[in-house]
Design an enzyme around this catalytic site. Structure first.
Site, PDB file in Angstrom:
ATOM      1  N   HIS A 271       0.751  -1.130   0.066  1.00 17.45           N
ATOM      2  CA  HIS A 271      -0.123   0.212   0.011  1.00 17.45           C
ATOM      3  C   HIS A 271       0.785   1.154   0.027  1.00 17.45           C
ATOM      4  CE1 HIS A 271      -3.089   2.747   1.168  1.00 17.45           C
ATOM      5  NE2 HIS A 271      -4.106   1.998   0.854  1.00 17.45           N
ATOM      6  N   ASP A 328      -7.802  -5.294  -0.262  1.00 12.53           N
ATOM      7  CA  ASP A 328      -8.602  -6.117  -1.359  1.00 12.53           C
ATOM      8  C   ASP A 328      -8.225  -7.572  -1.104  1.00 12.53           C
ATOM      9  OD1 ASP A 328      -7.569  -3.381  -3.262  1.00 12.53           O
ATOM     10  OD2 ASP A 328      -9.361  -3.976  -2.965  1.00 12.53           O
TER      11      ASP A 328
HETATM   12  C1  SDX Z   1      -6.106  -0.013  -3.014  1.00 18.67           C
HETATM   13  O1  SDX Z   1      -4.226   4.374  -1.906  1.00 18.67           O
HETATM   14  C2  SDX Z   1      -5.204   3.902  -1.308  1.00 18.67           C
HETATM   15  O2  SDX Z   1      -5.689   4.144  -0.340  1.00 18.67           O
HETATM   16  C3  SDX Z   1      -6.005   2.744  -2.292  1.00 18.67           C
HETATM   17  C4  SDX Z   1      -6.879   1.823  -1.409  1.00 18.67           C
HETATM   18  C5  SDX Z   1      -8.049   2.746  -1.112  1.00 18.67           C
HETATM   19  O3  SDX Z   1      -8.818   2.469  -0.141  1.00 18.67           O
HETATM   20  O4  SDX Z   1      -8.558   3.603  -2.114  1.00 18.67           O
HETATM   21  O5  SDX Z   1      -6.418   1.521  -0.348  1.00 18.67           O
HETATM   22  C6  SDX Z   1      -7.382   0.679  -2.344  1.00 18.67           C
HETATM   23  O6  SDX Z   1      -5.998   0.416  -4.050  1.00 18.67           O
HETATM   24  C7  SDX Z   1      -5.146  -1.042  -2.157  1.00 18.67           C
HETATM   25  C8  SDX Z   1      -4.068  -1.380  -3.090  1.00 18.67           C
HETATM   26  C9  SDX Z   1      -4.546  -2.481  -4.172  1.00 18.67           C
HETATM   27  N1  SDX Z   1      -3.557  -2.680  -5.063  1.00 18.67           N
HETATM   28  C10 SDX Z   1      -2.754  -3.975  -4.956  1.00 18.67           C
HETATM   29  O7  SDX Z   1      -2.978  -4.936  -4.045  1.00 18.67           O
HETATM   30  C11 SDX Z   1      -1.825  -4.088  -6.207  1.00 18.67           C
HETATM   31  C12 SDX Z   1      -0.495  -4.811  -5.492  1.00 18.67           C
HETATM   32  N2  SDX Z   1      -0.053  -3.744  -4.810  1.00 18.67           N
HETATM   33  C13 SDX Z   1       1.280  -2.781  -5.507  1.00 18.67           C
HETATM   34  O8  SDX Z   1       0.802  -2.693  -6.996  1.00 18.67           O
HETATM   35  C14 SDX Z   1       1.477  -1.657  -4.893  1.00 18.67           C
HETATM   36  O9  SDX Z   1       1.995  -2.073  -3.477  1.00 18.67           O
HETATM   37  C15 SDX Z   1       0.679  -0.460  -4.510  1.00 18.67           C
HETATM   38  C16 SDX Z   1       0.175  -0.038  -6.109  1.00 18.67           C
HETATM   39  C17 SDX Z   1      -0.596  -0.706  -3.702  1.00 18.67           C
HETATM   40  C18 SDX Z   1       1.440   0.625  -4.081  1.00 18.67           C
HETATM   41  O10 SDX Z   1       2.468   0.793  -4.880  1.00 18.67           O
HETATM   42  P1  SDX Z   1       3.707   1.902  -4.562  1.00 18.67           P
HETATM   43  O11 SDX Z   1       3.099   2.631  -3.282  1.00 18.67           O
HETATM   44  O12 SDX Z   1       3.989   2.852  -5.638  1.00 18.67           O
HETATM   45  O13 SDX Z   1       4.817   1.048  -4.364  1.00 18.67           O
HETATM   46  P2  SDX Z   1       5.870   0.712  -5.297  1.00 18.67           P
HETATM   47  O14 SDX Z   1       5.203  -0.023  -6.348  1.00 18.67           O
HETATM   48  O15 SDX Z   1       6.986   1.675  -5.512  1.00 18.67           O
HETATM   49  O16 SDX Z   1       6.740  -0.734  -4.684  1.00 18.67           O
HETATM   50  C19 SDX Z   1       7.581  -0.443  -3.509  1.00 18.67           C
HETATM   51  C20 SDX Z   1       8.512  -1.967  -3.804  1.00 18.67           C
HETATM   52  C21 SDX Z   1       8.967  -2.237  -4.941  1.00 18.67           C
HETATM   53  O17 SDX Z   1      10.148  -2.997  -4.900  1.00 18.67           O
HETATM   54  P3  SDX Z   1      11.445  -2.006  -5.154  1.00 18.67           P
HETATM   55  O18 SDX Z   1      11.530  -1.357  -6.588  1.00 18.67           O
HETATM   56  O19 SDX Z   1      11.667  -1.280  -3.988  1.00 18.67           O
HETATM   57  O20 SDX Z   1      12.603  -3.322  -5.012  1.00 18.67           O
HETATM   58  O21 SDX Z   1       7.684  -2.770  -3.156  1.00 18.67           O
HETATM   59  C22 SDX Z   1       7.473  -3.905  -4.293  1.00 18.67           C
HETATM   60  C23 SDX Z   1       7.857  -3.037  -5.622  1.00 18.67           C
HETATM   61  O22 SDX Z   1       8.398  -3.870  -6.548  1.00 18.67           O
HETATM   62  N3  SDX Z   1       6.123  -4.110  -4.051  1.00 18.67           N
HETATM   63  C24 SDX Z   1       5.465  -5.355  -4.393  1.00 18.67           C
HETATM   64  C25 SDX Z   1       4.169  -5.104  -4.308  1.00 18.67           C
HETATM   65  N4  SDX Z   1       3.746  -4.078  -3.962  1.00 18.67           N
HETATM   66  C26 SDX Z   1       5.077  -3.355  -3.849  1.00 18.67           C
HETATM   67  N5  SDX Z   1       6.293  -6.610  -4.801  1.00 18.67           N
HETATM   68  C27 SDX Z   1       5.506  -7.551  -4.812  1.00 18.67           C
HETATM   69  N6  SDX Z   1       4.255  -7.589  -4.780  1.00 18.67           N
HETATM   70  C28 SDX Z   1       3.555  -6.303  -4.359  1.00 18.67           C
HETATM   71  N7  SDX Z   1       2.199  -6.432  -4.274  1.00 18.67           N
END
Ligand code: SDX
Length: 392
Positions: A271, A328
């Site tokens: 998140h 989710d």
């Molecule tokens: C919602 O914003 C809100 O409040 C949203 C929400 C709401 O109520 O409105 O809470 C609802 O959208 C919840 C999130 C649902 N999405 C997912 O579950 C999709 C999977 N999650 C990721 O795509 C990600 O965690 C996000 C999109 C939720 C957050 O993305 P960020 O903050 O841009 O983080 P990032 O992509 O920069 O990741 C940081 C690191 C990275 O690794 P490094 O490059 O630092 O080595 O964490 C890793 C990412 O690769 N990472 C994951 C991961 N999520 C982040 N690796 C594996 N699996 C994951 N799910």
């Protein structure tokens, strides 16, 4: 930064507004609507009460709630011509695309909902969409199923009526199961607002141009559709089903999630703000156990989800990046137990988020916020003279 403008991709460290609606503390995993904790509201309030709280700022008295519900019921009929729009879609259309289209189309049948400059005009537009949106949600499901686009029963509660419109079969009444009603009520409360997330920021910026409320909400629905945002609840179930089909080998998928060359992400984890457990995920996980237990549903998918969560919480990659289950991760398991199809999960998220979007739009308009228009740093070609086509 070029001295004038600082670029902040994804607005990770940019505040877009001041808001009095929702408070969340990502480090401590705290979420409150207008100062009330999500844990208390999920336990003690119902969804319409929480909608009123988010939109108007206070928990309603019984009289205020009755008037709000009465005004909503008075607006719970959708123009018959909307059926022609639904008819035009193939049954295979994704429900989020149908819902976004129908929500924007409502403007055509309610033109007075566009130029809202007084609180009274805003209230009229608000009760219109609160009344009509559940109909659009139900009709979106029934379109897929080839069922009549019926109305429910305004003599029951708001959430009960949603269930009736969604699931009532022709020639027989729909028996409301208190377990299902309570589960949906809780899920909608938990999804109702979340400060400046992607879809809410979209509603605010579209609304800041003084586009109508319904058009602004339609834009928010489209933003929510994405698998990185609300679409994650559908992606989680597809991921869990894929793992189950693949023999339930969660370790293989954990490795894929950590492999930078593999686009696979553990959907439902991570998140932007929560760097601790998403407080909503905790409540939904418990509710999943309760609902499946009460409905007598044995779902191996729930066991796979719990196994994945346990592994992730003990895995350095996830721990270092503070990746915890989010809202989710477990919600789809409950929707599935309620016989809601997987591609309708994000529609249910939108139904829950509706009052939050409305509250944030209303706050933005009442605060007379300027039109949203960020800056950029230009990195393209420097000035160059035009070249005739035979010179290129
Ligand atoms: C919602 O914003 C809100 O409040 C949203 C929400 C709401 O109520 O409105 O809470 C609802 O959208 C919840 C999130 C649902 N999405 C997912 O579950 C999709 C999977 N999650 C990721 O795509 C990600 O965690 C996000 C999109 C939720 C957050 O993305 P960020 O903050 O841009 O983080 P990032 O992509 O920069 O990741 C940081 C690191 C990275 O690794 P490094 O490059 O630092 O080595 O964490 C890793 C990412 O690769 N990472 C994951 C991961 N999520 C982040 N690796 C594996 N699996 C994951 N799910």
């Amino acid at each position: 930064t070029n001295g004038v403008v600082t670029i902040d991709p994804g607005y990770k460290n940019t505040g877009s507004c001041e808001s009095a609606i929702t408070f969340l503390d990502g480090e401590k995993g705290i979420l409150r609507y207008r100062g009330y904790s999500i844990e208390e509201l999920a336990e003690k309030a119902n969804f319409l009460e929480v909608a009123y709280l988010l939109i108007f700022g206070e928990l309603p008295t019984q009289a205020q709630l009755d008037k709000f519900h009465g005004d909503i019921k008075a607006q719970s009929v959708v123009d018959e011509d909307v059926r022609k729009i639904i008819d035009a879609f193939p049954k295979s259309a994704h429900p989020m695309g149908v819902l976004a289209s129908l929500t924007s189309a409502l403007t055509a049948f309610n033109p007075s909902s566009v130029n809202v400059n007084s609180e009274e005009d805003m209230y009229k537009a608000i009760v219109k969409i609160m009344g009509k949106f559940p109909v659009l949600v139900a009709w979106t499901l029934r379109k897929k199923q080839g069922l009549p686009l019926d109305y429910g029963d305004n003599s029951v509660g708001y959430v009960e009526n949603v269930l009736k419109m969604m699931f009532k079969q022709p020639n027989c009444d729909y028996k409301l199961d208190p377990v299902v009603v309570d589960a949906l009520d809780k899920l909608l409360i938990l999804h109702a607002d979340h400060e400046q997330n992607c879809s809410t920021s979209t509603v605010r910026i579209v609304g800041s141009s003084h586009a109508g409320l319904f058009a602004s909400l339609s834009a928010g629905i489209s933003a929510l559709w994405g698998p990185l945002h609300g679409g994650a609840n559908q992606a989680v179930l597809e991921m869990l089903e894929g793992i189950k089909e693949d023999g339930g080998d969660t370790k293989k998928y954990m490795a894929k999630a950590k492999d930078k060359d593999d686009p696979f992400r553990l959907m439902g984890f991570g998140h932007r703000v929560y760097k601790n457990f998403d407080p909503r995920a905790k409540i939904i996980k418990k509710s999943a156990d309760d609902v499946l237990g009460n409905l007598g549903v044995q779902d191996p998918i729930l066991d796979i989800a719990k196994g994945l969560e346990k592994e992730a919480l003990e895995d350095a990659y996830f721990v270092d990046r503070k990746l915890y289950p989010n809202v989710d991760f477990y919600s789809g398991i409950i929707y599935r137990a309620m016989n809601i199809p997987t591609d309708m999960f994000t529609v249910m998220f939108a139904l829950g988020r509706l009052p939050g979007w409305i509250a944030q739009w209303r706050e933005m308009r009442l605060n007379k916020e300027p039109i949203g228009r960020p800056r950029q740093i230009y990195t393209g070609a420097t000035h160059r003279p035009f070249k005739a086509i035979d010179q290129r």
